[in-house]
Design a protein around this motif. Sequence first.
Motif, short mmCIF file in Angstrom:
data_model
loop_
_atom_site.label_atom_id
_atom_site.label_comp_id
_atom_site.label_asym_id
_atom_site.label_seq_id
_atom_site.Cartn_x
_atom_site.Cartn_y
_atom_site.Cartn_z
N MET A 143 -4.22 3.71 10.05
CA MET A 143 -2.77 3.88 9.88
C MET A 143 -2.39 5.35 9.87
O MET A 143 -3.08 6.17 9.29
CB MET A 143 -2.32 3.24 8.58
N GLY A 195 -15.39 9.54 3.67
CA GLY A 195 -15.29 10.61 4.67
C GLY A 195 -14.56 11.81 4.10
O GLY A 195 -14.47 11.96 2.87
N PHE A 247 0.85 -1.20 0.00
CA PHE A 247 0.00 0.00 0.00
C PHE A 247 0.88 1.25 0.00
O PHE A 247 2.09 1.16 0.21
CB PHE A 247 -0.95 -0.01 1.20
N GLU A 271 -6.98 -4.30 6.79
CA GLU A 271 -6.95 -2.84 6.88
C GLU A 271 -7.10 -2.45 8.34
O GLU A 271 -7.93 -3.01 9.04
CB GLU A 271 -8.12 -2.23 6.10
N ILE A 319 -3.80 9.36 3.73
CA ILE A 319 -4.56 8.11 3.94
C ILE A 319 -3.88 6.90 3.28
O ILE A 319 -3.25 7.04 2.24
CB ILE A 319 -6.03 8.24 3.43
N LYS A 355 -12.61 4.67 -2.49
CA LYS A 355 -14.03 4.78 -2.17
C LYS A 355 -14.25 6.01 -1.30
O LYS A 355 -13.53 6.23 -0.32
CB LYS A 355 -14.50 3.52 -1.44
N THR A 391 -11.27 11.18 1.63
CA THR A 391 -11.62 10.52 0.36
C THR A 391 -12.56 11.40 -0.47
O THR A 391 -12.48 11.42 -1.70
CB THR A 391 -12.24 9.13 0.62
C1 LIG Z 1 -3.64 -0.99 4.13
C2 LIG Z 1 -4.90 -0.24 3.75
C3 LIG Z 1 -5.30 -0.24 2.43
C4 LIG Z 1 -6.45 0.46 2.07
N1 LIG Z 1 -6.81 0.45 0.74
C5 LIG Z 1 -7.87 1.14 0.34
C6 LIG Z 1 -8.21 1.18 -1.05
O1 LIG Z 1 -7.53 0.60 -1.91
N2 LIG Z 1 -9.29 1.91 -1.40
C7 LIG Z 1 -10.05 2.59 -0.48
O2 LIG Z 1 -11.02 3.24 -0.88
N3 LIG Z 1 -9.77 2.55 0.83
C8 LIG Z 1 -8.69 1.86 1.27
N4 LIG Z 1 -8.36 1.86 2.61
C9 LIG Z 1 -9.23 2.59 3.56
C10 LIG Z 1 -8.94 4.10 3.51
O3 LIG Z 1 -7.64 4.34 4.02
C11 LIG Z 1 -9.98 4.86 4.35
O4 LIG Z 1 -11.23 4.71 3.72
C12 LIG Z 1 -9.65 6.34 4.43
O5 LIG Z 1 -8.52 6.54 5.22
C13 LIG Z 1 -10.85 7.10 4.99
O6 LIG Z 1 -10.52 8.46 5.16
P1 LIG Z 1 -11.64 9.58 5.21
O7 LIG Z 1 -11.06 10.82 5.80
O8 LIG Z 1 -12.29 9.74 3.87
O9 LIG Z 1 -12.75 8.97 6.13
P2 LIG Z 1 -12.97 9.16 7.70
O10 LIG Z 1 -14.28 9.84 7.90
O11 LIG Z 1 -11.77 9.72 8.38
O12 LIG Z 1 -13.10 7.67 8.15
C14 LIG Z 1 -14.03 6.75 7.62
C15 LIG Z 1 -13.54 5.37 8.02
O13 LIG Z 1 -12.35 5.08 7.27
C16 LIG Z 1 -11.38 4.45 8.10
N5 LIG Z 1 -10.16 5.27 8.20
C17 LIG Z 1 -10.09 6.59 8.45
N6 LIG Z 1 -8.82 7.02 8.49
C18 LIG Z 1 -8.05 5.94 8.27
C19 LIG Z 1 -6.65 5.70 8.25
N7 LIG Z 1 -5.75 6.68 8.45
N8 LIG Z 1 -6.23 4.44 8.05
C20 LIG Z 1 -7.10 3.43 7.81
N9 LIG Z 1 -8.42 3.60 7.82
C21 LIG Z 1 -8.91 4.80 8.08
C22 LIG Z 1 -12.02 4.27 9.45
O14 LIG Z 1 -12.58 2.98 9.52
C23 LIG Z 1 -13.12 5.26 9.51
O15 LIG Z 1 -14.19 4.85 10.28
C24 LIG Z 1 -7.23 1.17 3.03
C25 LIG Z 1 -6.81 1.15 4.37
C26 LIG Z 1 -5.68 0.46 4.73
C27 LIG Z 1 -5.24 0.45 6.14
#
Ligand SMILES: Cc1cc2nc3c(=O)[nH]c(=O)nc-3n(C[C@H](O)[C@H](O)[C@H](O)COP(=O)(O)OP(=O)(O)OC[C@H]3O[C@@H](n4cnc5c(N)ncnc54)[C@H](O)[C@@H]3O)c2cc1C
Length: 276
Positions: A225, A78, A46, A222, A57, A75, A81
């Motif tokens: 992070m 929040g 990743f 996931e 992110i 996707k 994204t």
């Molecule tokens: C190793 C890994 C690979 C990922 N690959 C993808 C991918 O290919 N495509 C994709 O759409 N999403 C992926 N995600 C998830 C993506 O990181 C979260 O959807 C994103 O960080 C959300 O941020 P936000 O501010 O939009 O949402 P927020 O409103 O901040 O959060 C919505 C949800 O997203 C998750 N999230 C928020 N911040 C983080 C963070 N720093 N690390 C991990 N999860 C978080 C939590 O579950 C939270 O409840 C991956 C996560 C990890 C850990």
Amino acid sequence: MKLSAYRIAANQLRTTRILSVKTESPTVKTFTFKDKVCARAKPGQFLMLWIPGVDEIPLSILDANEDGAVSVAVKKVGEATQALHNKKTGETIGIRGPFGNSFTLKRGRILMVGGGTGTAPLLFLAKKLASKATKLVFVIGAKTKEELLFIDKLEEVRSEGNLVATTEDGSYGIKCLATTPLESLLAKEKFDMIYTCGPEQMMRKVLDLAEKHGITLEASLERLMRCAIGLCGSCVVGKYRVCRDGPVFTAQQLREVKDEFGISKRDFNGKRIPLE
Ligand SMILES: Cc1cc2nc3c(=O)[nH]c(=O)nc-3n(C[C@H](O)[C@H](O)[C@H](O)COP(=O)(O)OP(=O)(O)OC[C@H]3O[C@@H](n4cnc5c(N)ncnc54)[C@H](O)[C@@H]3O)c2cc1C
Ligand code: FES
């Protein structure tokens, strides 16, 4: 470049411009940009994508090419994204990575089980495995037809195999969870390896079925992070840090964390909360 120099380079933030944006579904877009460090990434790894002024992110690498082009499928869930979805070709983003381990490239009869954006790293893996696998079967699930990702691309890479699609509302494929057709598939066909990525409750069920049928499994997890290099502890699952020890784990490792895998995760304060 030596491995240690490569790791240091990987963690340095590079800015780059978005080369293209493709709408995959009402909530998912694929972003492509040039980054020569991530261009060397392996399936399962990743990167950390920085949206200036908003957040950084973690995202799975969907594709990485020798010409330096790298893609991620995102996707909208929040603030970060949503901000990324608003970005257009030519706008600046920041990249760190690639981070974490990768899937093992196995030969033989391969089964891939993906849910939602979890299909992204499996597509990258499938492209690498297509010439090695004697059979490549996909079981892909989503809530609705619109959220079923990369069906056409998976159809292109599958060899001597088939693709089973499931939706929870029955708008495409079989109306059920992705794990339902697995039961009968595993009862009638032999596989050498199962790779899975998607909702954790789904992967937990896939793990149980893999063990029941004695098939080797790797699953990509996931977790929250922040640092992505094993320092902050945000991504801890049992004795593992998902960013550094994973995100790909074997069945044996997942059994070691069975009290958490598919059951709970940690919130922004480090508190264990149930998976939705
Ligand atoms: C190793 C890994 C690979 C990922 N690959 C993808 C991918 O290919 N495509 C994709 O759409 N999403 C992926 N995600 C998830 C993506 O990181 C979260 O959807 C994103 O960080 C959300 O941020 P936000 O501010 O939009 O949402 P927020 O409103 O901040 O959060 C919505 C949800 O997203 C998750 N999230 C928020 N911040 C983080 C963070 N720093 N690390 C991990 N999860 C978080 C939590 O579950 C939270 O409840 C991956 C996560 C990890 C850990
Ligand atoms: S994200 Fe910091 S230890 Fe894993």
